[in-house]
Write a protein that holds these residues in place. Structure first.
Motif, mmCIF file in Angstrom:
data_model
loop_
_atom_site.group_PDB
_atom_site.id
_atom_site.type_symbol
_atom_site.label_atom_id
_atom_site.label_comp_id
_atom_site.label_asym_id
_atom_site.label_seq_id
_atom_site.Cartn_x
_atom_site.Cartn_y
_atom_site.Cartn_z
ATOM 1 N N LEU A 93 0.859 -1.277 -0.041
ATOM 2 C CA LEU A 93 0.177 0.020 -0.103
ATOM 3 C C LEU A 93 0.852 1.323 0.183
ATOM 4 O O LEU A 93 0.782 2.156 -0.655
ATOM 5 C CB LEU A 93 -0.861 -0.204 1.284
ATOM 6 N N GLU A 94 1.967 1.073 0.673
ATOM 7 C CA GLU A 94 2.873 2.504 0.602
ATOM 8 C C GLU A 94 3.338 2.592 -0.652
ATOM 9 O O GLU A 94 3.753 3.964 -1.199
ATOM 10 C CB GLU A 94 3.946 2.131 1.712
ATOM 11 N N SER A 95 3.879 1.600 -1.200
ATOM 12 C CA SER A 95 4.306 1.658 -2.794
ATOM 13 C C SER A 95 3.283 2.117 -3.501
ATOM 14 O O SER A 95 3.607 2.920 -4.370
ATOM 15 C CB SER A 95 4.794 0.143 -3.063
ATOM 16 N N LEU A 96 2.047 1.513 -3.546
ATOM 17 C CA LEU A 96 1.093 2.242 -4.172
ATOM 18 C C LEU A 96 0.822 3.825 -4.299
ATOM 19 O O LEU A 96 0.740 4.565 -5.106
ATOM 20 C CB LEU A 96 -0.246 1.344 -4.168
ATOM 21 N N PHE A 97 0.865 4.171 -2.746
ATOM 22 C CA PHE A 97 0.667 5.524 -2.654
ATOM 23 C C PHE A 97 1.824 6.340 -3.200
ATOM 24 O O PHE A 97 1.536 7.323 -4.001
ATOM 25 C CB PHE A 97 0.639 5.822 -1.072
ATOM 26 N N GLU A 98 3.155 5.809 -3.128
ATOM 27 C CA GLU A 98 4.235 6.676 -3.664
ATOM 28 C C GLU A 98 4.143 6.613 -5.209
ATOM 29 O O GLU A 98 4.410 7.857 -5.868
ATOM 30 C CB GLU A 98 5.463 6.013 -3.157
ATOM 31 N N ALA A 99 3.739 5.728 -5.670
ATOM 32 C CA ALA A 99 3.502 5.595 -7.292
ATOM 33 C C ALA A 99 2.549 6.591 -7.754
ATOM 34 O O ALA A 99 2.565 7.251 -8.862
ATOM 35 C CB ALA A 99 3.012 4.046 -7.611
#
Length: 331
Positions: free
Chosen positions: A237-243
């Motif tokens: 989820l953190e990776s999704l946010f940053e993308a």
């Protein structure tokens, strides 16, 4: 009896009711009407005075008068409401302790399902209140609570050093009154705000520690949410946010100088702040009607300004306008 929910005994309520009808009376005068002994009536009168429901006049024998019900009883109601609020707060604290105990006893339980609207709202409030470093969020309708209802608390968190990065779905920006009454005040207080045409979900991540994903299984409003704890899913989820953050368009703030807007050119001929805001909303994919609501313009005024902007840039499509604006460093 009606007032037992406020903590008044039946005899206390009876004496108070009689006293309302017989002001400036002695215990003896009230005893008969209340069908109690003089001693019992005197005890109840003493309690009424202590609780602020009656006053005692000096003299022998003392005389008593009831405090106006709209004052006295409403004070008891407010006191009981405060006690109920304290009890709710304790429940929320116990709920979090229960969740933490469950996580410790069941370390594989990385995701918890919340199925009550009140629990979802309480969980979001508790998690954001406990944040120490950063809150990241995807903001899109529908909403559990009224948009902007937590603005004051967010500004307090930002003042104590908790960073906020929020990506708004274009539907959130177009929500009537949202831009002027909530998003811009948050951004002016330090929130980093960006806009995307469409977000895949609603999301709040607190301190890389826990996330909550409210979702709807009904036509309107959230009916459930996933509480995601430290796990590979939280990392995803953190990776999704940053993308999504990298793809999102920064939201310019009215009244800020170009130097306060990272990434904007400072060369002569740079557009005014209103034009930058218009470009950002266009780049986010908002319709003319949505831009009009967000900016407080009429649709005709919005269309006229878009046409004038495209003419000044020498382009024929909105895509070209966004491309040229990006090349010039205006977005």
């Amino acid at each position: 009896m009606a007032f037992h929910v406020l903590g008044l005994a039946e005899e206390t309520e009876r004496v108070y009711t009689v006293l309302v009808h017989l002001p400036n009376a002695t215990a003896s005068e009230l005893a008969g009407a209340g069908e109690l002994s003089v001693a019992a009536t005197a005890r109840q009168l003493s309690g009424l005075v202590k609780q602020g429901l009656a006053t005692r006049a000096t003299g022998r024998p003392p005389r008593f008068t009831a405090v106006a019900p709209d004052v006295a009883v409403n004070a008891l109601i407010r006191r009981r409401e405060q006690q109920l609020d304290d009890a709710r707060s304790q429940v929320h604290r116990l709920m979090e302790a229960h969740r933490e105990a469950s996580r410790i006893s069941s370390p594989d339980l990385a995701v918890e399902l919340l199925t009550d609207r009140a629990d979802i709202s309480a969980a979001v409030q508790y998690l954001t209140t406990q944040a120490q470093h950063e809150i990241r969020a995807f903001d899109r309708p529908p909403y559990v609570d009224r948009p902007g209802s937590g603005l004051d608390e967010q500004i307090k968190r930002q003042r104590r050093g908790v960073a906020h990065r929020v990506i708004y779905d274009r539907a959130a920006v177009a929500w009537p009154g949202r831009l002027a009454d909530d998003i811009l005040p948050s951004a002016n207080a330090g929130e980093q705000a960006r806009v995307r045409t469409e977000l895949p979900l609603k999301l709040v991540i607190c301190d890389s520690r826990v996330a909550i994903i409210p979702f709807s299984s009904a036509p309107v409003g959230q009916s459930a949410a996933y509480l995601v704890k430290r796990s590979p899913m939280l990392v995803a989820l953190e990776s999704l946010f940053e993308a999504e953050w990298e793809r999102a368009v920064p939201l310019p703030l009215p009244g800020r100088t170009p130097a306060a807007q990272p990434g904007l050119a400072t060369a002569a001929g740079e557009p005014d702040q209103e034009t930058k805001s218009l470009l950002s909303l266009l780049a986010a994919g908002l319709t003319d009607a949505a831009i009009a609501r967000a900016q407080g313009w009429s649709e005709r005024t919005t269309q006229r300004r878009i046409h004038r902007l495209m003419s000044q840039l020498g382009v024929e499509t909105r895509f070209q306008a966004g491309l040229i604006a990006a090349r010039r460093g205006w977005l």
